[in-house]
Design a protein around this motif. Sequence first.
Motif, short mmCIF file in Angstrom:
data_model
loop_
_atom_site.label_atom_id
_atom_site.label_comp_id
_atom_site.label_asym_id
_atom_site.label_seq_id
_atom_site.Cartn_x
_atom_site.Cartn_y
_atom_site.Cartn_z
N GLU A 84 23.66 61.98 23.94
CA GLU A 84 22.74 61.08 23.24
C GLU A 84 21.59 61.88 22.61
OE1 GLU A 84 22.61 56.59 24.96
OE2 GLU A 84 21.54 58.09 26.15
N ALA A 85 21.04 62.82 23.36
CA ALA A 85 19.92 63.61 22.84
C ALA A 85 20.36 64.48 21.68
CB ALA A 85 19.32 64.45 23.96
N GLU A 86 21.52 65.11 21.80
CA GLU A 86 22.01 65.99 20.74
C GLU A 86 22.33 65.22 19.46
OE1 GLU A 86 24.22 69.28 23.66
OE2 GLU A 86 25.40 67.84 22.48
N SER A 87 22.93 64.05 19.62
CA SER A 87 23.40 63.29 18.46
C SER A 87 22.35 62.31 17.94
CB SER A 87 24.67 62.52 18.83
OG SER A 87 24.41 61.57 19.86
N GLU A 88 21.29 62.10 18.72
CA GLU A 88 20.26 61.11 18.38
C GLU A 88 20.88 59.73 18.15
OE1 GLU A 88 18.13 62.76 15.07
OE2 GLU A 88 17.01 64.15 16.32
N ALA A 89 21.87 59.41 18.99
CA ALA A 89 22.55 58.11 18.91
C ALA A 89 22.46 57.43 20.27
CB ALA A 89 24.01 58.30 18.52
N LYS A 90 22.25 56.12 20.26
CA LYS A 90 22.20 55.36 21.50
C LYS A 90 23.63 55.00 21.89
CE LYS A 90 20.06 53.22 24.86
NZ LYS A 90 19.42 54.01 25.93
N LEU A 91 24.11 55.58 22.99
CA LEU A 91 25.51 55.41 23.40
C LEU A 91 25.65 54.58 24.67
CD1 LEU A 91 26.64 59.12 22.90
CD2 LEU A 91 26.73 57.25 21.23
N TYR A 92 24.55 54.37 25.41
CA TYR A 92 24.63 53.77 26.74
C TYR A 92 23.58 52.69 26.90
CZ TYR A 92 23.50 53.53 31.76
OH TYR A 92 23.20 53.08 33.02
N ARG A 93 24.01 51.55 27.45
CA ARG A 93 23.07 50.45 27.73
C ARG A 93 23.17 50.09 29.21
NH1 ARG A 93 24.23 44.90 27.30
NH2 ARG A 93 26.10 45.41 26.09
N PRO A 94 22.10 50.27 30.00
CA PRO A 94 22.17 49.92 31.43
C PRO A 94 22.47 48.43 31.61
CG PRO A 94 20.21 51.22 30.94
CD PRO A 94 20.79 50.83 29.62
N THR A 95 23.44 48.12 32.44
CA THR A 95 23.83 46.75 32.73
C THR A 95 24.42 46.72 34.13
OG1 THR A 95 24.47 46.47 30.40
CG2 THR A 95 25.17 44.75 31.93
N PRO A 96 23.87 45.95 35.06
CA PRO A 96 24.42 45.96 36.42
C PRO A 96 25.86 45.46 36.45
CG PRO A 96 22.82 44.19 36.16
CD PRO A 96 22.72 45.04 34.94
N LEU A 97 26.63 45.99 37.39
CA LEU A 97 28.03 45.62 37.58
C LEU A 97 28.19 44.88 38.90
CD1 LEU A 97 31.20 46.07 36.92
CD2 LEU A 97 30.98 47.92 38.58
N LEU A 98 28.80 43.70 38.86
CA LEU A 98 29.13 42.96 40.07
C LEU A 98 30.57 43.27 40.48
CD1 LEU A 98 27.74 39.38 39.34
CD2 LEU A 98 26.83 41.02 40.99
N VAL A 99 30.76 43.66 41.73
CA VAL A 99 32.10 43.81 42.30
C VAL A 99 32.35 42.57 43.14
CG1 VAL A 99 33.64 45.22 43.69
CG2 VAL A 99 31.84 46.32 42.33
N LEU A 100 33.38 41.80 42.76
CA LEU A 100 33.68 40.52 43.41
C LEU A 100 34.98 40.64 44.19
CD1 LEU A 100 33.20 38.32 40.19
CD2 LEU A 100 31.43 38.97 41.83
N ALA A 101 34.96 40.21 45.46
CA ALA A 101 36.18 40.30 46.27
C ALA A 101 35.98 39.57 47.58
CB ALA A 101 36.53 41.77 46.55
N GLN A 102 37.10 39.33 48.26
CA GLN A 102 37.03 38.88 49.64
C GLN A 102 36.47 40.03 50.48
OE1 GLN A 102 37.85 35.91 50.89
NE2 GLN A 102 38.70 34.98 49.03
N GLN A 103 35.56 39.72 51.40
CA GLN A 103 34.90 40.78 52.16
C GLN A 103 35.88 41.62 52.95
OE1 GLN A 103 31.61 39.42 54.49
NE2 GLN A 103 31.08 41.44 55.25
N GLU A 104 36.97 41.01 53.43
CA GLU A 104 37.92 41.75 54.26
C GLU A 104 38.94 42.54 53.43
OE1 GLU A 104 39.47 37.51 53.73
OE2 GLU A 104 37.54 38.51 54.11
N ASN A 105 38.88 42.43 52.11
CA ASN A 105 39.82 43.17 51.26
C ASN A 105 39.65 44.68 51.49
OD1 ASN A 105 40.24 44.70 48.51
ND2 ASN A 105 41.57 42.91 48.46
N PRO A 106 40.74 45.41 51.79
CA PRO A 106 40.61 46.84 52.11
C PRO A 106 40.00 47.65 50.96
CG PRO A 106 42.76 46.02 52.80
CD PRO A 106 42.12 44.92 52.01
#
Length: 398
Positions: A84-106
């Motif tokens: 990003e710094a070298e290219s002066e381009a915005k490539l990344y946007r912070p966004t939280p990720l939710l992991v959804l599952a049954q708690q007992e899933n291995p």
Amino acid sequence: MAGKEKSDPSQLYDAIVVGAGIQGSFAAYHLAKRQRRTLLLEQFPLPHSRGSSHGHSRIIRSAYPQDYYTAMVAEAYLLWAELEAESEAKLYRPTPLLVLAQQENPEFQDFWKSMEQNRVPREVFTPEDLGRRFPGIRLCGGEMAVSDLTAGVLNADKALKAVQDQFQSRGGTMRDGEKVLRIVPGAVVTVTTSQGEYRARHLVVTAGAWASRLLAPLGLPLPLQPLRISVCYWRAKDPGDHGRLGQLPLFLGINLNGEKHHVYGFPASEYPGLVKICYHYGSPVDPDKPDQMDRASPQVPDIQILRDFVSQYLPGLHPEPALQERCLYTNTPDEDFVLDRHPRFSNVIIGAGFSGHGFKFAPVIGKILCELSLGEEPAYNLSPFQISRFPAVPKAPL
């Protein structure tokens, strides 16, 4: 489109990289940074949507059930920021990720343990908590959710152009619209394309869904399976909800509704008012004929799986996709990558089988492929990515 100067058979490159997707482009970039004379070849005119590196969005996340991926992505974040710094381009946007599952899933338990051991910033949600924070998402079968607070969205098209531009700015040569027809290994590798012949001391093969065809004549029958993935976009039932769709988190549903594979999604950004949701598996396909399904293989009912997921977990969306696109995965049997030297020709390096989750690691993968081609040993444990793990593939020099 890259320049089309006439090839000179007497010209000797330090390295040739075959395949200018995100992995090959980063490998070429790192080689050029190391002041190696490098040629990057691409069979299709650039830019194109025939492979696995196009489109607007890819997920980057620290949450992984395998510690070796969590370790790699830590450096990937740093290298993406460097680009990003070298290219002066915005490539990344912070966004939280939710992991959804049954708690007992291995697998979910492995996610949880890895995040805990690697101190990944996270937040745990009960169904009630989640409903209050993100009212568009409904947990309806006793699932729980944990968020990866380091996650974000990478702009795939911009990232690919940025790394290719940086490669060329460092003196690298890129030639598109040149299909590789033949590879002759040796101390000097000869690569014949539809436009000419090139020679190099080292070869890096990052040809995506076409890697098996290029490597089979070199005695390397890698078990790579190209899959066609449906990329679907979904509209809110209530037009007044369109603005809120952009405020959704990223999400990853693990084995929900009894399905073996994941469902993942993005907040609305590529198309106004449309949420991107995909099933992390697809149907076998010939990459040269992506519209013709392999009739001998069972077809994956991915659209119906997504309809069921949207109806149950995202009830504010229409259950029918508003728009469908496609992408290629190239899967290995275990869905781990191939990052290794050819068992017979040590100056031929292979990066393949990224199985639909390799984009985020591309800066690190490119660095590893560069180091392997230079005879160096990368800092990472590459045993999960070695060719010898496949029983039908040669494990030692022939």
